[in-house]
Design a protein around this motif. Structure first.
Motif, mmCIF file in Angstrom:
data_model
loop_
_atom_site.group_PDB
_atom_site.id
_atom_site.type_symbol
_atom_site.label_atom_id
_atom_site.label_comp_id
_atom_site.label_asym_id
_atom_site.label_seq_id
_atom_site.Cartn_x
_atom_site.Cartn_y
_atom_site.Cartn_z
ATOM 1 N N LEU A 98 111.533 -43.336 -42.551
ATOM 2 C CA LEU A 98 112.666 -42.528 -42.988
ATOM 3 C C LEU A 98 113.973 -43.023 -42.393
ATOM 4 N N ALA A 99 113.927 -43.522 -41.168
ATOM 5 C CA ALA A 99 115.140 -44.046 -40.532
ATOM 6 C C ALA A 99 115.681 -45.239 -41.306
ATOM 7 N N ARG A 100 114.786 -46.083 -41.806
ATOM 8 C CA ARG A 100 115.238 -47.237 -42.605
ATOM 9 C C ARG A 100 115.873 -46.775 -43.906
ATOM 10 N N ARG A 101 115.310 -45.734 -44.503
ATOM 11 C CA ARG A 101 115.898 -45.195 -45.735
ATOM 12 C C ARG A 101 117.262 -44.600 -45.460
ATOM 13 N N TYR A 102 117.397 -43.918 -44.323
ATOM 14 C CA TYR A 102 118.670 -43.287 -43.969
ATOM 15 C C TYR A 102 119.758 -44.311 -43.742
ATOM 16 N N GLU A 103 119.386 -45.417 -43.108
ATOM 17 C CA GLU A 103 120.381 -46.462 -42.818
ATOM 18 C C GLU A 103 120.772 -47.236 -44.056
ATOM 19 N N GLU A 154 114.228 -36.153 -34.785
ATOM 20 C CA GLU A 154 113.801 -35.712 -33.458
ATOM 21 C C GLU A 154 114.139 -34.241 -33.235
ATOM 22 N N ASP A 155 115.245 -33.773 -33.833
ATOM 23 C CA ASP A 155 115.612 -32.365 -33.699
ATOM 24 C C ASP A 155 114.647 -31.468 -34.478
ATOM 25 N N ILE A 156 114.275 -31.911 -35.687
ATOM 26 C CA ILE A 156 113.323 -31.152 -36.494
ATOM 27 C C ILE A 156 111.981 -31.053 -35.772
ATOM 28 N N GLU A 157 111.534 -32.155 -35.211
ATOM 29 C CA GLU A 157 110.227 -32.168 -34.549
ATOM 30 C C GLU A 157 110.235 -31.311 -33.283
ATOM 31 N N LEU A 158 111.313 -31.371 -32.513
ATOM 32 C CA LEU A 158 111.397 -30.513 -31.335
ATOM 33 C C LEU A 158 111.342 -29.049 -31.754
ATOM 34 N N GLY A 159 112.067 -28.706 -32.819
ATOM 35 C CA GLY A 159 112.053 -27.335 -33.302
ATOM 36 C C GLY A 159 110.658 -26.886 -33.722
ATOM 37 N N ARG A 160 109.924 -27.762 -34.401
ATOM 38 C CA ARG A 160 108.551 -27.435 -34.789
ATOM 39 C C ARG A 160 107.707 -27.076 -33.573
ATOM 40 N N ARG A 161 107.866 -27.849 -32.502
ATOM 41 C CA ARG A 161 107.061 -27.626 -31.307
ATOM 42 C C ARG A 161 107.506 -26.360 -30.576
ATOM 43 N N LEU A 162 108.804 -26.119 -30.535
ATOM 44 C CA LEU A 162 109.307 -24.920 -29.879
ATOM 45 C C LEU A 162 108.906 -23.654 -30.628
ATOM 46 N N LEU A 163 108.750 -23.756 -31.937
ATOM 47 C CA LEU A 163 108.354 -22.595 -32.735
ATOM 48 C C LEU A 163 106.986 -22.055 -32.315
ATOM 49 N N LYS A 164 106.173 -22.890 -31.705
ATOM 50 C CA LYS A 164 104.870 -22.432 -31.238
ATOM 51 C C LYS A 164 105.006 -21.530 -30.013
ATOM 52 N N ILE A 165 106.192 -21.576 -29.400
ATOM 53 C CA ILE A 165 106.460 -20.732 -28.235
ATOM 54 C C ILE A 165 107.262 -19.499 -28.641
ATOM 55 N N PRO A 223 110.823 -35.785 -28.963
ATOM 56 C CA PRO A 223 109.920 -36.890 -29.313
ATOM 57 C C PRO A 223 110.736 -38.155 -29.519
ATOM 58 N N GLU A 224 110.275 -39.255 -28.967
ATOM 59 C CA GLU A 224 111.074 -40.488 -29.001
ATOM 60 C C GLU A 224 110.849 -41.212 -30.325
ATOM 61 N N GLN A 225 111.488 -40.684 -31.348
ATOM 62 C CA GLN A 225 111.417 -41.237 -32.692
ATOM 63 C C GLN A 225 112.832 -41.443 -33.208
ATOM 64 N N PRO A 226 113.046 -42.352 -34.168
ATOM 65 C CA PRO A 226 114.397 -42.740 -34.556
ATOM 66 C C PRO A 226 115.120 -41.771 -35.478
ATOM 67 N N LEU A 227 114.446 -40.764 -35.980
ATOM 68 C CA LEU A 227 115.058 -39.790 -36.892
ATOM 69 C C LEU A 227 114.227 -38.517 -36.838
ATOM 70 N N SER A 240 118.964 -46.591 -23.247
ATOM 71 C CA SER A 240 118.629 -47.343 -24.456
ATOM 72 C C SER A 240 119.152 -46.591 -25.674
ATOM 73 N N ARG A 241 119.373 -47.321 -26.743
ATOM 74 C CA ARG A 241 119.904 -46.725 -27.961
ATOM 75 C C ARG A 241 118.853 -45.849 -28.638
ATOM 76 N N GLY A 242 119.305 -44.760 -29.190
ATOM 77 C CA GLY A 242 118.427 -43.819 -29.876
ATOM 78 C C GLY A 242 118.756 -42.419 -29.403
ATOM 79 N N ARG A 243 119.097 -41.524 -30.328
ATOM 80 C CA ARG A 243 119.561 -40.197 -29.923
ATOM 81 C C ARG A 243 118.528 -39.466 -29.074
ATOM 82 N N ALA A 244 117.246 -39.538 -29.450
ATOM 83 C CA ALA A 244 116.215 -38.861 -28.665
ATOM 84 C C ALA A 244 116.146 -39.427 -27.249
ATOM 85 N N LEU A 245 116.163 -40.764 -27.134
ATOM 86 C CA LEU A 245 116.128 -41.402 -25.819
ATOM 87 C C LEU A 245 117.328 -40.999 -24.982
ATOM 88 N N GLN A 246 118.493 -40.967 -25.596
ATOM 89 C CA GLN A 246 119.715 -40.631 -24.880
ATOM 90 C C GLN A 246 119.693 -39.185 -24.407
#
Length: 224
Positions: free
Chosen positions: A219-224, A163-174, A157-161, A60-66
């Motif tokens: 935010l994804a709508r604003r980006y587009e 997703e890299d920032i959010e993954l980094g936030r979670r990894l920072l806890k490790i 995280p399966e979000q439209p924008l 399905s379309r979406g960088r996180a999903l892909q």
């Protein structure tokens, strides 16, 4: 260690020749695999990539999903998420393995922006310093992570924008990220197509809004 390179694509037929030239040597290594994940391109991207000898999945379309789709199919102990317009240094795998042999479970590369704008060296320097200070990485910096920790956090995280920032936030806890000084080279086309300063200001506003808790969907709508 086996490295899996996951590349999300959408309507990128013009990139395939250069991408194949870059990735085929990695694909031929016994300790590395390359997985392209097409998000439903309408321009023949997936078939062109297959014709070039690259492995292609469709999701399905979406960088996180892909990227999650590619990670699920990957066999490597280390996952490297690469944008289609970003080029790795030849020593990338050795640099990653050395970094992860220390105290880190994830990391990113410094970035260099390819293009003619005199702003690009400054923007790249600011991106690299911001990442080093904040511990947050963006997709242009070729994020890599041990599979164990990636799966522990449930992947991107399966979000439209952001997703890299959010993954980094979670990894920072490790752990903090390993910051590899040898740069990847990413295309400046995104900045050039929208205007360099306009794009920089837009991304700053979006990231600040995300930090304040504005949902990624808005935010994804604003980006587009």
């Amino acid at each position: 260690m086996r490295l899996s390179i996951v590349v999300p694509l959408l309507n990128e037929r013009n990139l395939i020749a250069d991408l194949a030239e870059q990735l085929q040597p990695w694909q031929q290594r016994h300790d590395c695999e390359v997985i392209l994940v097409d998000g439903g391109s309408g321009d023949g991207t997936a078939q062109l990539a297959r014709d070039a000898g690259l492995r292609v999945l469709v999701s399905s379309r979406g960088r996180a999903l892909q990227m999650n789709c590619g990670a699920a199919a990957a066999r490597g102990e280390i996952l490297l998420f690469l944008h289609g317009d970003t080029q790795l240094p030849a020593s990338a795998q050795e640099l990653i393995e050395d970094a992860l042999a220390e105290k880190y479970c994830w990391g990113r590369f410094n970035v260099r922006i390819a293009g003619r704008s005199f702003w690009f060296p400054l923007i790249a320097t600011l991106i690299n310093w911001r990442s080093r200070l904040s511990g947050i990485a963006t997709g242009d910096q070729a994020i890599f992570v041990r599979r164990r920790e990636f799966e522990q956090l449930g992947g991107f995280p399966e979000q439209p924008l952001m997703e890299d920032i959010e993954l980094g936030r979670r990894l920072l806890k490790i752990s903090r990220p390993a910051c590899i000084g040898v740069p990847v080279s990413t295309s400046g086309r995104r900045w050039q197509s929208r205007g360099v300063l306009r794009t920089v200001l837009l991304m700053w506003r979006l990231r600040f809004a995300y930090w304040r808790g504005v949902p990624a969907e808005i935010l994804a709508r604003r980006y587009e």
